[in-house]
Design a protein around this motif. Structure first.
Motif, PDB file in Angstrom:
ATOM      1  N   ASN A   1     -59.179  53.047  11.706  1.00  0.00           N
ATOM      2  CA  ASN A   1     -58.228  53.143  10.611  1.00  0.00           C
ATOM      3  C   ASN A   1     -57.759  54.581  10.465  1.00  0.00           C
ATOM      4  O   ASN A   1     -58.576  55.511  10.424  1.00  0.00           O
ATOM      5  CB  ASN A   1     -58.858  52.673   9.302  1.00  0.00           C
ATOM      6  CG  ASN A   1     -58.970  51.159   9.233  1.00  0.00           C
ATOM      7  OD1 ASN A   1     -58.024  50.477   8.855  1.00  0.00           O
ATOM      8  ND2 ASN A   1     -60.129  50.635   9.597  1.00  0.00           N
ATOM      9  N   PHE A   2     -56.430  54.752  10.386  1.00  0.00           N
ATOM     10  CA  PHE A   2     -55.831  56.077  10.244  1.00  0.00           C
ATOM     11  C   PHE A   2     -55.477  56.339   8.783  1.00  0.00           C
ATOM     12  O   PHE A   2     -54.988  55.434   8.090  1.00  0.00           O
ATOM     13  CB  PHE A   2     -54.561  56.188  11.091  1.00  0.00           C
ATOM     14  CG  PHE A   2     -54.791  56.014  12.563  1.00  0.00           C
ATOM     15  CD1 PHE A   2     -55.381  57.014  13.313  1.00  0.00           C
ATOM     16  CD2 PHE A   2     -54.425  54.843  13.196  1.00  0.00           C
ATOM     17  CE1 PHE A   2     -55.597  56.857  14.672  1.00  0.00           C
ATOM     18  CE2 PHE A   2     -54.619  54.660  14.547  1.00  0.00           C
ATOM     19  CZ  PHE A   2     -55.207  55.673  15.297  1.00  0.00           C
TER      20      PHE A   2
ATOM     21  N   MET B   1     -64.265  60.473  11.678  1.00  0.00           N
ATOM     22  CA  MET B   1     -65.607  60.105  11.239  1.00  0.00           C
ATOM     23  C   MET B   1     -66.001  58.772  11.874  1.00  0.00           C
ATOM     24  O   MET B   1     -65.192  57.837  11.905  1.00  0.00           O
ATOM     25  CB  MET B   1     -65.681  59.953   9.718  1.00  0.00           C
ATOM     26  CG  MET B   1     -65.597  61.230   8.937  1.00  0.00           C
ATOM     27  SD  MET B   1     -65.900  60.918   7.153  1.00  0.00           S
ATOM     28  CE  MET B   1     -65.720  62.571   6.497  1.00  0.00           C
ATOM     29  N   VAL B   2     -67.209  58.706  12.379  1.00  0.00           N
ATOM     30  CA  VAL B   2     -67.776  57.434  12.831  1.00  0.00           C
ATOM     31  C   VAL B   2     -68.464  56.807  11.631  1.00  0.00           C
ATOM     32  O   VAL B   2     -69.321  57.439  10.998  1.00  0.00           O
ATOM     33  CB  VAL B   2     -68.761  57.646  13.990  1.00  0.00           C
ATOM     34  CG1 VAL B   2     -69.379  56.317  14.406  1.00  0.00           C
ATOM     35  CG2 VAL B   2     -68.053  58.296  15.180  1.00  0.00           C
ATOM     36  N   THR B   3     -68.085  55.593  11.294  1.00  0.00           N
ATOM     37  CA  THR B   3     -68.459  55.018  10.008  1.00  0.00           C
ATOM     38  C   THR B   3     -69.080  53.633  10.146  1.00  0.00           C
ATOM     39  O   THR B   3     -69.019  52.996  11.195  1.00  0.00           O
ATOM     40  CB  THR B   3     -67.218  54.901   9.109  1.00  0.00           C
ATOM     41  OG1 THR B   3     -66.238  54.074   9.772  1.00  0.00           O
ATOM     42  CG2 THR B   3     -66.614  56.262   8.833  1.00  0.00           C
ATOM     43  N   ARG B   4     -69.623  53.156   9.022  1.00  0.00           N
ATOM     44  CA  ARG B   4     -70.032  51.760   8.892  1.00  0.00           C
ATOM     45  C   ARG B   4     -69.024  51.058   7.982  1.00  0.00           C
ATOM     46  O   ARG B   4     -68.210  51.723   7.320  1.00  0.00           O
ATOM     47  CB  ARG B   4     -71.439  51.645   8.303  1.00  0.00           C
ATOM     48  CG  ARG B   4     -71.564  52.124   6.867  1.00  0.00           C
ATOM     49  CD  ARG B   4     -73.008  52.034   6.376  1.00  0.00           C
ATOM     50  NE  ARG B   4     -73.114  52.305   4.938  1.00  0.00           N
ATOM     51  CZ  ARG B   4     -73.201  53.519   4.423  1.00  0.00           C
ATOM     52  NH1 ARG B   4     -73.210  54.584   5.222  1.00  0.00           N
ATOM     53  NH2 ARG B   4     -73.280  53.681   3.114  1.00  0.00           N
ATOM     54  N   LEU B   5     -69.075  49.750   7.943  1.00  0.00           N
ATOM     55  CA  LEU B   5     -68.158  49.009   7.095  1.00  0.00           C
ATOM     56  C   LEU B   5     -68.494  49.217   5.618  1.00  0.00           C
ATOM     57  O   LEU B   5     -69.660  49.284   5.243  1.00  0.00           O
ATOM     58  CB  LEU B   5     -68.209  47.517   7.430  1.00  0.00           C
ATOM     59  CG  LEU B   5     -67.707  47.111   8.815  1.00  0.00           C
ATOM     60  CD1 LEU B   5     -67.850  45.607   8.993  1.00  0.00           C
ATOM     61  CD2 LEU B   5     -66.265  47.543   9.030  1.00  0.00           C
TER      62      LEU B   5
ATOM     63  N   THR C   1     -68.933  55.384   4.951  1.00  0.00           N
ATOM     64  CA  THR C   1     -68.202  54.138   5.180  1.00  0.00           C
ATOM     65  C   THR C   1     -66.766  54.421   5.616  1.00  0.00           C
ATOM     66  O   THR C   1     -66.248  55.529   5.474  1.00  0.00           O
ATOM     67  CB  THR C   1     -68.164  53.273   3.910  1.00  0.00           C
ATOM     68  OG1 THR C   1     -67.424  53.972   2.886  1.00  0.00           O
ATOM     69  CG2 THR C   1     -69.571  52.976   3.418  1.00  0.00           C
ATOM     70  N   ASP C   2     -66.106  53.359   6.125  1.00  0.00           N
ATOM     71  CA  ASP C   2     -64.721  53.490   6.558  1.00  0.00           C
ATOM     72  C   ASP C   2     -63.800  53.838   5.390  1.00  0.00           C
ATOM     73  O   ASP C   2     -62.903  54.673   5.511  1.00  0.00           O
ATOM     74  CB  ASP C   2     -64.254  52.217   7.269  1.00  0.00           C
ATOM     75  CG  ASP C   2     -64.550  50.926   6.512  1.00  0.00           C
ATOM     76  OD1 ASP C   2     -64.970  50.975   5.339  1.00  0.00           O
ATOM     77  OD2 ASP C   2     -64.380  49.844   7.120  1.00  0.00           O
ATOM     78  N   LEU C   3     -64.030  53.238   4.227  1.00  0.00           N
ATOM     79  CA  LEU C   3     -63.213  53.525   3.052  1.00  0.00           C
ATOM     80  C   LEU C   3     -63.357  54.978   2.628  1.00  0.00           C
ATOM     81  O   LEU C   3     -62.366  55.647   2.292  1.00  0.00           O
ATOM     82  CB  LEU C   3     -63.595  52.585   1.914  1.00  0.00           C
ATOM     83  CG  LEU C   3     -62.820  52.741   0.600  1.00  0.00           C
ATOM     84  CD1 LEU C   3     -61.338  52.527   0.806  1.00  0.00           C
ATOM     85  CD2 LEU C   3     -63.368  51.771  -0.457  1.00  0.00           C
ATOM     86  N   PHE C   4     -64.580  55.484   2.629  1.00  0.00           N
ATOM     87  CA  PHE C   4     -64.854  56.876   2.275  1.00  0.00           C
ATOM     88  C   PHE C   4     -64.064  57.821   3.183  1.00  0.00           C
ATOM     89  O   PHE C   4     -63.430  58.779   2.713  1.00  0.00           O
ATOM     90  CB  PHE C   4     -66.362  57.153   2.414  1.00  0.00           C
ATOM     91  CG  PHE C   4     -66.777  58.574   2.114  1.00  0.00           C
ATOM     92  CD1 PHE C   4     -67.164  58.939   0.841  1.00  0.00           C
ATOM     93  CD2 PHE C   4     -66.798  59.526   3.114  1.00  0.00           C
ATOM     94  CE1 PHE C   4     -67.566  60.238   0.568  1.00  0.00           C
ATOM     95  CE2 PHE C   4     -67.196  60.836   2.850  1.00  0.00           C
ATOM     96  CZ  PHE C   4     -67.577  61.191   1.570  1.00  0.00           C
ATOM     97  N   ALA C   5     -64.071  57.544   4.490  1.00  0.00           N
ATOM     98  CA  ALA C   5     -63.402  58.422   5.454  1.00  0.00           C
ATOM     99  C   ALA C   5     -61.890  58.423   5.271  1.00  0.00           C
ATOM    100  O   ALA C   5     -61.262  59.491   5.154  1.00  0.00           O
ATOM    101  CB  ALA C   5     -63.757  57.987   6.876  1.00  0.00           C
ATOM    102  N   VAL C   6     -61.287  57.241   5.212  1.00  0.00           N
ATOM    103  CA  VAL C   6     -59.828  57.151   5.135  1.00  0.00           C
ATOM    104  C   VAL C   6     -59.311  57.737   3.819  1.00  0.00           C
ATOM    105  O   VAL C   6     -58.292  58.430   3.798  1.00  0.00           O
ATOM    106  CB  VAL C   6     -59.376  55.690   5.317  1.00  0.00           C
ATOM    107  CG1 VAL C   6     -57.882  55.541   5.038  1.00  0.00           C
ATOM    108  CG2 VAL C   6     -59.684  55.211   6.730  1.00  0.00           C
TER     109      VAL C   6
END
Length: 249
Positions: free
Chosen positions: A165-166, A175-179, A214-219
């Motif tokens: 996700n960009f 970032m390498v993330t978890r869901l 998490t992915d949300l945190f990164a984006v």
């Protein structure tokens, strides 16, 4: 290297055009995508009606062979592999909107990559946060090429895909993330047709916890999120406990 490009927004989406054209840097590209938008259809496969597979020069891919299918994203990958030959890589997107957390259970973008993975082909799903003022598919596509090149050099384990996700603006990094717990809080809207009969829209609002890692945190913080996703849904930590339950049957 042969690359199959698909999506769920349809063959005329600017996201797939940017991705397909950018992937030429890595090898031979061909596009197989739905003829109309197929967002949120999940990993559906069409088995109760025939499918049409049509070359579509008007999609704007130039010399890249592009085909439209009147089916789901997963249908597109199945037909692309069987009719055009097995690719070395499947890439899906660039989706108009993020696919984070529990979105993966219904995302057509991710489903195309899931289908590629189930066929034993390294696969990546790409999505772009649309909350910014402008949609910069060109920058996302350039990053997609870098990520795809890395996947082809390093490989992916069997049964694992990457969900990428960009952020809406220029990325601060990766970032390498978890869901995350990101999902749509469903709302059902009832309305009446001209004859007074009720019909329904399923709507919703995106919600989720921005937990670190998490992915949300990164984006949300301007980073590209890369999440390895496994086809193995087994809750391994519960196997022993469920065996104990079953012993009581």
């Amino acid at each position: 290297m042969r690359i199959l490009v698909s999506n769920d927004d349809g063959i005329f989406s600017p996201g797939i055009k940017a991705l397909g054209l950018a992937m030429r840097a890595l090898g031979e590209v061909y596009v197989v995508a739905p003829d109309v938008e197929q967002s949120a259809v999940g990993h559906g496969i069409t088995v109760r009606r025939p499918l049409r597979f049509k070359h579509t020069a008007s999609a704007g891919f130039g010399e890249i062979p592009a085909y439209r299918v009147d089916g789901t994203p997963a249908d597109c990958v199945v037909l692309g592999v069987h009719l055009l030959g097995r690719p070395d890589l499947v890439v899906s997107g660039i989706n108009i909107g993020v696919n984070l957390g529990l979105d993966l259970t219904h995302s057509g973008t991710v489903a195309a990559a899931l289908e590629g993975t189930s066929l034993g082909i390294p696969s990546i799903a790409f999505s772009l946060d649309t909350s910014g003022e402008e949609l910069n598919f060109a920058e996302a596509a350039a990053w997609a090429v870098r990520i795809a090149r890395l996947v082809m050099a390093k490989g992916l384990p069997k049964g694992v895909l990457l969900n990428v996700n960009f952020p809406p603006g220029p990325p601060k990094g990766v970032m390498v993330t978890r869901l995350s717990t990101h999902h749509w809080e469903d709302k059902v809207v009832e309305r009446l047709d001209p004859e007074g009969r009720p019909y329904y829209w399923i709507a919703g609002t995106p919600v989720g916890e921005e937990e670190e890692g998490t992915d949300l945190f990164a984006v949300r913080r301007g980073y590209i999120s890369i999440t390895p996703v496994s086809l193995d849904f087994t809750a391994g930590e519960l196997l022993a406990e469920v065996r104990r339950w079953v012993a009581e049957l």
